[in-house]
Structure formats: C-alpha cells, structure tokens
Design a protein around this motif. Structure first.
Motif, mmCIF file in Angstrom:
data_model
loop_
_atom_site.group_PDB
_atom_site.id
_atom_site.type_symbol
_atom_site.label_atom_id
_atom_site.label_comp_id
_atom_site.label_asym_id
_atom_site.label_seq_id
_atom_site.Cartn_x
_atom_site.Cartn_y
_atom_site.Cartn_z
ATOM 1 N N LEU A 205 47.118 64.278 16.997
ATOM 2 C CA LEU A 205 46.510 65.095 15.776
ATOM 3 C C LEU A 205 46.658 66.052 16.246
ATOM 4 C CD1 LEU A 205 45.640 61.678 13.645
ATOM 5 C CD2 LEU A 205 47.917 63.098 13.197
ATOM 6 N N SER A 206 46.275 65.836 17.032
ATOM 7 C CA SER A 206 44.907 67.272 17.893
ATOM 8 C C SER A 206 45.840 68.428 18.871
ATOM 9 C CB SER A 206 43.712 66.275 18.734
ATOM 10 O OG SER A 206 44.287 66.161 19.745
ATOM 11 N N ARG A 207 47.039 67.805 19.009
ATOM 12 C CA ARG A 207 47.714 69.195 20.039
ATOM 13 C C ARG A 207 48.849 68.957 19.541
ATOM 14 N NH1 ARG A 207 44.157 65.526 22.717
ATOM 15 N NH2 ARG A 207 42.449 66.570 24.405
ATOM 16 N N GLY A 208 49.551 68.442 18.355
ATOM 17 C CA GLY A 208 51.624 68.104 18.693
ATOM 18 C C GLY A 208 51.289 69.900 17.845
ATOM 19 N N PRO A 209 52.562 70.237 17.875
ATOM 20 C CA PRO A 209 53.597 69.491 17.980
ATOM 21 C C PRO A 209 53.386 69.114 20.190
ATOM 22 C CG PRO A 209 54.196 71.809 16.554
ATOM 23 C CD PRO A 209 52.656 71.344 17.490
ATOM 24 N N ALA A 210 53.466 67.907 20.302
ATOM 25 C CA ALA A 210 54.148 67.824 21.333
ATOM 26 C C ALA A 210 54.854 66.647 21.437
ATOM 27 C CB ALA A 210 52.931 67.252 22.164
ATOM 28 N N THR A 211 55.676 66.834 23.261
ATOM 29 C CA THR A 211 56.844 66.033 23.862
ATOM 30 C C THR A 211 55.845 64.269 24.221
ATOM 31 O OG1 THR A 211 56.899 66.775 25.872
ATOM 32 C CG2 THR A 211 58.080 67.256 23.591
ATOM 33 N N LEU A 212 56.644 63.745 24.399
ATOM 34 C CA LEU A 212 56.227 62.257 25.058
ATOM 35 C C LEU A 212 56.217 62.579 26.697
ATOM 36 C CD1 LEU A 212 56.332 59.281 25.247
ATOM 37 C CD2 LEU A 212 58.177 59.089 26.039
ATOM 38 N N GLN A 213 56.505 63.264 27.268
ATOM 39 C CA GLN A 213 56.322 63.798 28.640
ATOM 40 C C GLN A 213 55.283 65.110 28.539
ATOM 41 O OE1 GLN A 213 57.238 62.567 31.101
ATOM 42 N NE2 GLN A 213 58.309 61.577 29.873
ATOM 43 N N ASP A 214 54.363 65.454 27.661
ATOM 44 C CA ASP A 214 53.133 66.085 26.908
ATOM 45 C C ASP A 214 51.646 65.114 27.307
ATOM 46 O OD1 ASP A 214 53.908 68.816 27.599
ATOM 47 O OD2 ASP A 214 54.213 68.757 24.904
#
Length: 365
Positions: free
Chosen positions: A206-215
C-alpha cells in the motif's frame, strides 16, 4: 503502465507527493519502518512526508518515544512505532540473526555471552534509566563481558535490540542513549506469525506500490516463501499488473492526474523511495545508477524531478544557513530549476535555516 506511471504512483503512495501526514509517527506507521542509520537524513525522510514540520518536530517525536529507533528487518537501524516494534522484531529478528551469524562467530559471541550481556543491560537500565553506549560499555565490563575492538560492542547492543531488551532512548545532547523496550513501548502489540506476515505485506504494497514480490523480499529481509505467503494473504486488497514479465502489486487507490508543472524533491540518503526496492529502474537507468555509485553510494542524497532521478545533492551546515550543492545529470528546464529551488527552500525551512544554492551543474535546456 509505464516507468513514469510507476514513479508517479510511488511518489503518491509514499506520500512524498499528495496528501502529507501531520505527525512523524503517522509517517512511520504508514511505511511500516523507515531506514534510519543516518539519523539526520532519516529525520528529513519523515519531514519530506509531513505538512510544515521542522527538524525539531521530528526530534521531539524521537525524544518522547512516539517514534523509536532499533535494528530490525535487516542489520541496520530503522524508525518504528512503539505499537509495531514487538511484532516486527518477532517476525524479522531471526532473519537478522541469520545474516549476523558469521560476525557472531568471528567476534566469539555465543548464547552464553548474550545471556550475560542482556541481563547486565536490563539491570542497568531498570527504573527508566537511559544510558549512552559508552556508559553501557562500562556496565558490560563490570559484568565480565569483553567489549574491545571496533565491532564487538555494536553487535552486543544490536543483539539486545533484536532480543527486545533495549531500544532508543532520548538523545542526551548529541549522544544517543538506550532504554528498556518495556519502558519505551509498554503498549506494543504482538501478532501471530501469519498475522504479522500479512500486516507487513499490506503496509509495504500500500505504501510503496507498484512493487514486485522481490522488491518486498529485499526490503523486508524475509525469505521469499514467507514474503509470498504474506502477499497471498492480502492480494485481494491490491491491484496487479504485469510489466515486462514482472507482476507489480499496488493500492486500489490511484493518484490524481499528473501535475502540469514540474515537481522536485531532495531525498535523503537511504530514503524509502530508493532503498525500498530491489529494482529501481523505474526511477533511473543503469547509467544513472553507475553515476551514483561513482559518487560513493548508489543510495546517495538524490534529486528527483517528476519522480525520476536527475542528480545528487549534498549539504553544508553553517551557523545561519545551509549550503546545498547540486550535481545535475541531465539538463533541466527553467520550470524544473524553479521546482528545484522550491525543494531546496523547503529543506531549509525544515532546518530553520536560510538556503544558499550555488548553481553548480545546473544547465537549463
């Protein structure tokens, strides 16, 4: 969704752009944890996400304990709220211990020594005491725990933080102190492991997306399987989009239309906008990363314009002013230069100082 779209959404979701928070603790709660080994830089990382806050406001929050500083997730300090500190430690401390295992062996620190050091520290800090690291060095010596060398004491204190014995106390002048975690966070929540995995995943995306699982794996320090489990438990609350073979997860709340006029931000070293991801290509390409590394740190004090890295900056404090020198990697328009000037003035207001901004490396288009 393009790289510019990703950058724009991250600025919005991290609250660098859009609606700011009112209190430092609100920022830390939203982000889950904020990397904070560079204390002055970490205070500005919070200030950047606050409405009209000053360095003194963030220092006051640190002093009164509404934000705490301790080791968790990775072997480095983070700001965390008193409510979250215990469940975050329970979830992530085992992974930090695994990373530290070689150093523990090299420094001849074993469970017997850690039991003795933790007991000595807990006793010395009873009754609401706050002691500096050097004062606690003396306490440990009296307890028969050797603290010689440049690293041994640091790992002993990190272990006490990871074990939930101590955390940050208020500063004494410019010196940091330690206090008992029970004293600084008496109302700390505990969560079952699955609850904690889900909560950390929810806050991250919620706070850093868009992000991946590896992120998420890189930021949290969790094993990939655990990180994936956390994501699985909250993915119904998120949106997803596949881009170049990667699945990005993000909030269902979308930012408003991009600003017509340029926006610029001076980010602190280790700001979550950079340190919160494994893949930073959305905000800068490989050539740009090489430039930052050449300056001494890929997580440097950076300048972003409209979400993309355009340069680096450094500060020099004077008695009544802060000198902000810039190293611009790409030509800026007149409007972008005005936005950069405004960002510099905002940083000066945070410090309560006037700003000197030499036009070093700023070349208008």
């Amino acid at each position: 969704m393009t790289s510019l779209d990703i950058a724009h959404q991250r600025l919005h979701n991290q609250r660098i752009a859009g609606a700011p928070f009112e209190k430092p603790g609100d920022v830390v709660k939203w982000l889950g944890a904020v990397q904070a080994q560079d204390y002055a830089g970490a205070k500005w990382a919070l200030g950047l996400r606050l409405q009209g806050a000053t360095d003194d406001d963030v220092e006051k929050a640190f002093t009164d304990g509404s934000i705490l500083r301790t080791h968790l997730m990775r072997p480095t300090w983070h700001f965390v709220t008193p409510a979250d500190i215990r469940w975050l430690l329970a979830l992530t401390a085992p992974r930090v211990h695994a990373v530290n295992a070689y150093s523990y062996r090299k420094l001849e620190l074993d469970q017997t020594i850690f039991r003795r050091s933790n007991a000595a520290l807990a006793k010395a800090l009873q009754g609401g005491k706050q002691l500096t690291r050097e004062e606690l060095r003396g306490v440990l010596r009296q307890a028969g725990v050797a603290t010689e060398g440049p690293l041994r004491l640091g790992y002993i204190m990190m272990r006490a933080e990871l074990d939930g014995i101590v955390c940050s106390g208020p500063r004494r002048g410019k010196q940091f102190t330690y206090a008992l975690l029970d004293d600084r966070a008496p109302q700390a929540r505990t969560l079952e492991r699955d609850e904690a995995l889900a909560e950390l995943a929810r806050r991250y995306f919620l706070s850093r997306g868009p992000a991946t699982l590896q992120d998420f794996v890189k930021w949290s320090g969790l094993r990939t399987a655990d990180a994936r489990s956390g994501l699985e438990m909250v993915k119904s609350q998120l949106m997803q989009e596949g881009i170049d073979g990667q699945t990005y997860w993000f909030s269902t709340s979308r930012p408003s239309a991009k600003a017509v006029t340029p926006t610029a931000h001076l980010l602190s070293i280790y700001d979550e906008y950079i340190s919160g991801y494994k893949d930073r290509s959305a905000v800068g390409d490989a050539k740009l990363a090489a430039k930052l590394i050449a300056l001494g740190n890929a997580l440097n004090y950076i300048i972003v314009v409209n979400g993309e890295i355009v340069g680096a900056w450094k500060r020099t404090l004077r008695k009544d002013a802060v000198v902000i020198e810039t190293n611009i990697f790409t030509p800026l328009t007149k409007a972008e230069n005005r936005a950069l000037d405004a960002a510099a003035r905002r940083y000066g207001a945070f410090l309560g100082l006037s700003v000197v901004l030499p036009k070093v490396g700023v070349h208008p288009k």
